[in-house]
Design an enzyme around this catalytic site. Structure first.
Site, PDB file in Angstrom:
ATOM      1  N   THR A   1      64.459  59.235  43.203  1.00  0.00           N
ATOM      2  CA  THR A   1      65.127  59.804  45.488  1.00  0.00           C
ATOM      3  C   THR A   1      66.142  59.793  45.338  1.00  0.00           C
ATOM      4  OG1 THR A   1      63.287  59.239  46.159  1.00  0.00           O
ATOM      5  CG2 THR A   1      62.818  61.254  45.877  1.00  0.00           C
TER       6      THR A   1
ATOM      7  N   GLN B   1      64.677  57.797  54.614  1.00  0.00           N
ATOM      8  CA  GLN B   1      63.302  59.024  53.008  1.00  0.00           C
ATOM      9  C   GLN B   1      64.694  60.239  53.505  1.00  0.00           C
ATOM     10  OE1 GLN B   1      62.031  59.119  51.526  1.00  0.00           O
ATOM     11  NE2 GLN B   1      60.046  57.032  51.028  1.00  0.00           N
TER      12      GLN B   1
ATOM     13  N   ASP C   1      63.136  49.728  29.348  1.00  0.00           N
ATOM     14  CA  ASP C   1      63.853  48.849  28.414  1.00  0.00           C
ATOM     15  C   ASP C   1      63.423  49.405  25.965  1.00  0.00           C
ATOM     16  OD1 ASP C   1      64.179  46.540  26.734  1.00  0.00           O
ATOM     17  OD2 ASP C   1      63.818  45.209  28.187  1.00  0.00           O
ATOM     18  N   ILE C   2      63.230  48.666  25.896  1.00  0.00           N
ATOM     19  CA  ILE C   2      63.390  49.149  24.605  1.00  0.00           C
ATOM     20  C   ILE C   2      61.600  49.363  24.305  1.00  0.00           C
ATOM     21  CG2 ILE C   2      65.605  48.389  22.950  1.00  0.00           C
ATOM     22  CD1 ILE C   2      64.117  46.318  21.648  1.00  0.00           C
TER      23      ILE C   2
ATOM     24  N   ASP D   1      54.973  47.084  50.852  1.00  0.00           N
ATOM     25  CA  ASP D   1      55.411  46.568  51.089  1.00  0.00           C
ATOM     26  C   ASP D   1      56.466  45.348  52.553  1.00  0.00           C
ATOM     27  OD1 ASP D   1      56.855  48.623  49.206  1.00  0.00           O
ATOM     28  OD2 ASP D   1      57.366  49.632  50.464  1.00  0.00           O
TER      29      ASP D   1
ATOM     30  N   ASP E   1      53.518  49.560  41.129  1.00  0.00           N
ATOM     31  CA  ASP E   1      54.725  50.022  41.263  1.00  0.00           C
ATOM     32  C   ASP E   1      55.944  48.968  40.266  1.00  0.00           C
ATOM     33  OD1 ASP E   1      56.567  52.029  41.172  1.00  0.00           O
ATOM     34  OD2 ASP E   1      56.490  51.551  42.885  1.00  0.00           O
ATOM     35  N   LEU E   2      55.450  49.192  38.968  1.00  0.00           N
ATOM     36  CA  LEU E   2      57.055  48.331  38.013  1.00  0.00           C
ATOM     37  C   LEU E   2      57.489  48.835  37.614  1.00  0.00           C
ATOM     38  CD1 LEU E   2      55.212  44.804  36.918  1.00  0.00           C
ATOM     39  CD2 LEU E   2      56.461  45.146  39.335  1.00  0.00           C
ATOM     40  N   LYS E   3      58.065  50.093  37.193  1.00  0.00           N
ATOM     41  CA  LYS E   3      58.924  51.120  37.041  1.00  0.00           C
ATOM     42  C   LYS E   3      59.762  50.387  35.320  1.00  0.00           C
ATOM     43  CE  LYS E   3      60.172  53.528  41.234  1.00  0.00           C
ATOM     44  NZ  LYS E   3      59.532  52.209  42.125  1.00  0.00           N
TER      45      LYS E   3
ATOM     46  N   LYS F   1      49.357  50.478  46.683  1.00  0.00           N
ATOM     47  CA  LYS F   1      50.430  50.167  45.475  1.00  0.00           C
ATOM     48  C   LYS F   1      51.370  48.833  46.494  1.00  0.00           C
ATOM     49  CE  LYS F   1      55.025  51.660  46.636  1.00  0.00           C
ATOM     50  NZ  LYS F   1      55.213  51.511  45.780  1.00  0.00           N
TER      51      LYS F   1
ATOM     52  N   GLY G   1      53.876  55.038  53.362  1.00  0.00           N
ATOM     53  CA  GLY G   1      54.424  52.959  53.831  1.00  0.00           C
ATOM     54  C   GLY G   1      54.414  53.070  55.207  1.00  0.00           C
ATOM     55  N   ARG G   2      55.795  53.154  55.332  1.00  0.00           N
ATOM     56  CA  ARG G   2      55.878  52.543  56.713  1.00  0.00           C
ATOM     57  C   ARG G   2      55.122  53.289  58.002  1.00  0.00           C
ATOM     58  NH1 ARG G   2      62.249  52.693  55.294  1.00  0.00           N
ATOM     59  NH2 ARG G   2      61.014  54.280  53.963  1.00  0.00           N
TER      60      ARG G   2
HETATM   61  O1  C5P Z   1      58.197  53.364  53.621  1.00  0.00           O
HETATM   62  P1  C5P Z   1      57.560  55.416  52.460  1.00  0.00           P
HETATM   63  O2  C5P Z   1      56.818  55.574  52.982  1.00  0.00           O
HETATM   64  O3  C5P Z   1      58.715  55.078  52.778  1.00  0.00           O
HETATM   65  O4  C5P Z   1      57.585  54.122  52.212  1.00  0.00           O
HETATM   66  C1  C5P Z   1      57.681  55.246  50.686  1.00  0.00           C
HETATM   67  C2  C5P Z   1      56.996  54.448  49.085  1.00  0.00           C
HETATM   68  O5  C5P Z   1      56.939  54.529  48.005  1.00  0.00           O
HETATM   69  C3  C5P Z   1      58.456  52.706  49.187  1.00  0.00           C
HETATM   70  O6  C5P Z   1      57.401  51.754  48.841  1.00  0.00           O
HETATM   71  C4  C5P Z   1      59.107  53.273  48.452  1.00  0.00           C
HETATM   72  O7  C5P Z   1      59.785  52.283  47.193  1.00  0.00           O
HETATM   73  C5  C5P Z   1      57.984  54.042  47.113  1.00  0.00           C
HETATM   74  N1  C5P Z   1      58.634  55.249  46.765  1.00  0.00           N
HETATM   75  C6  C5P Z   1      60.023  56.176  47.254  1.00  0.00           C
HETATM   76  N2  C5P Z   1      60.534  57.499  47.082  1.00  0.00           N
HETATM   77  C7  C5P Z   1      60.572  57.391  45.448  1.00  0.00           C
HETATM   78  C8  C5P Z   1      60.093  56.133  44.336  1.00  0.00           C
HETATM   79  C9  C5P Z   1      59.227  55.461  45.146  1.00  0.00           C
HETATM   80  O8  C5P Z   1      60.434  56.091  48.774  1.00  0.00           O
HETATM   81  N3  C5P Z   1      61.480  58.197  44.782  1.00  0.00           N
END
Ligand code: C5P
Length: 235
Positions: free
Chosen positions: A122, A193, A65-66, A11, A60-62, A33, A213-214
């Site tokens: 989430t 989170q 659409d149709i 990210d 991760d583009l989720k 990712k 991520g972080r």
């Molecule tokens: O920094 P962190 O560990 O919270 O990053 C989690 C990654 O997973 C981020 O890229 C976030 O957008 C993604 N993500 C999430 N929860 C979801 C779906 C995707 O945290 N339900």
């Protein structure tokens, strides 16, 4: 550490940030990712750069659409030869089937990217389901139903909370992948989170992959932290 099931969420805003981060992992084959911000900002060039470094990519583009539009978008994205890609399960079974068809048509070589579905984001809770979306079933039942729709459509798994992995595996089989964000080491700040688990807990809860991520990208020593997360999860 080969065949990593620890997916690092890149990210970052700029290509330079990504390069500087990945430079530290020389010799290591990572699973990373690439999300909307990086892809919309840096595009295909970024994906190609990461692939040249030998890392695996979860794009991760989720998509949502149709069916016809998702199919043609997937046909294009498959050409990037990434390892994993995703759609929203709320697009329905026909849309998810179309995603697989598009990936099959556009794939490079004989293997299409894994395709997984986001069940309930989430950021949604029961209150939003009830009062904004008018979905009155319990959230965990919605997640399970949408995951079973994904399986019916031929997808390889879902993105979900580690806390939902076990019930999904119990109902849909061990081979149906659960890719789970919301991971923190015991010593971490949880940031935004709400429900977090450690890598070891995620393993016990049967997560197939964890997305981190972080905890890694914001660490003073990302390589050491990655190794710790990897060992905690994969042993
Ligand atoms: O920094 P962190 O560990 O919270 O990053 C989690 C990654 O997973 C981020 O890229 C976030 O957008 C993604 N993500 C999430 N929860 C979801 C779906 C995707 O945290 N339900």
């Amino acid at each position: 550490m080969s065949d990593s099931k620890v997916c690092i969420a890149l990210d970052f805003k700029t290509k330079a940030d990504v390069e500087n981060f990945l430079k530290q992992f020389e010799g290591e084959k990572l699973y990373v990712k690439v999300g909307m911000e990086l892809f919309y900002g840096q595009g295909i060039e970024m994906v190609e750069m990461i692939k040249k470094m030998g890392h695996k990519i979860f794009l991760d583009l989720k998509l949502h659409d149709i069916p016809n539009t998702v199919k043609s978008a997937m046909r294009q994205l498959a050409k990037l030869d990434v390892d994993m890609i995703n759609v929203h399960a709320s697009g329905g079974v026909e849309m998810m089937k179309a995603a697989i068809e598009g990936l099959e048509e556009g794939k490079v070589g004989d293997k299409r990217p894994l395709c997984i579905a986001v069940t309930c984001l989430t950021s949604l809770d029961q209150d939003v389901l009830d009062n904004q979306l008018l979905i009155h079933e319990p959230l965990d039942q919605v997640v399970l139903k949408w995951a079973s729709n994904a399986k019916e459509a031929g997808l390889d798994g879902v993105v979900c909370s580690p806390l939902e992995s076990k019930i999904i595996h119990d109902h849909l089989g061990e081979d149906f992948l659960t890719v789970t964000p919301g991971i923190r080491l015991a010593t971490d700040n949880v940031n935004d989170q709400k429900r977090v688990t450690t890598p070891a807990m995620a393993r016990e809860l049967t997560s197939s992959y964890i997305v981190v991520g972080r905890t890694i990208t914001g660490s003073n020593n990302p390589v050491e932290t990655y190794k710790k997360v990897y060992q905690d999860f994969q042993g």
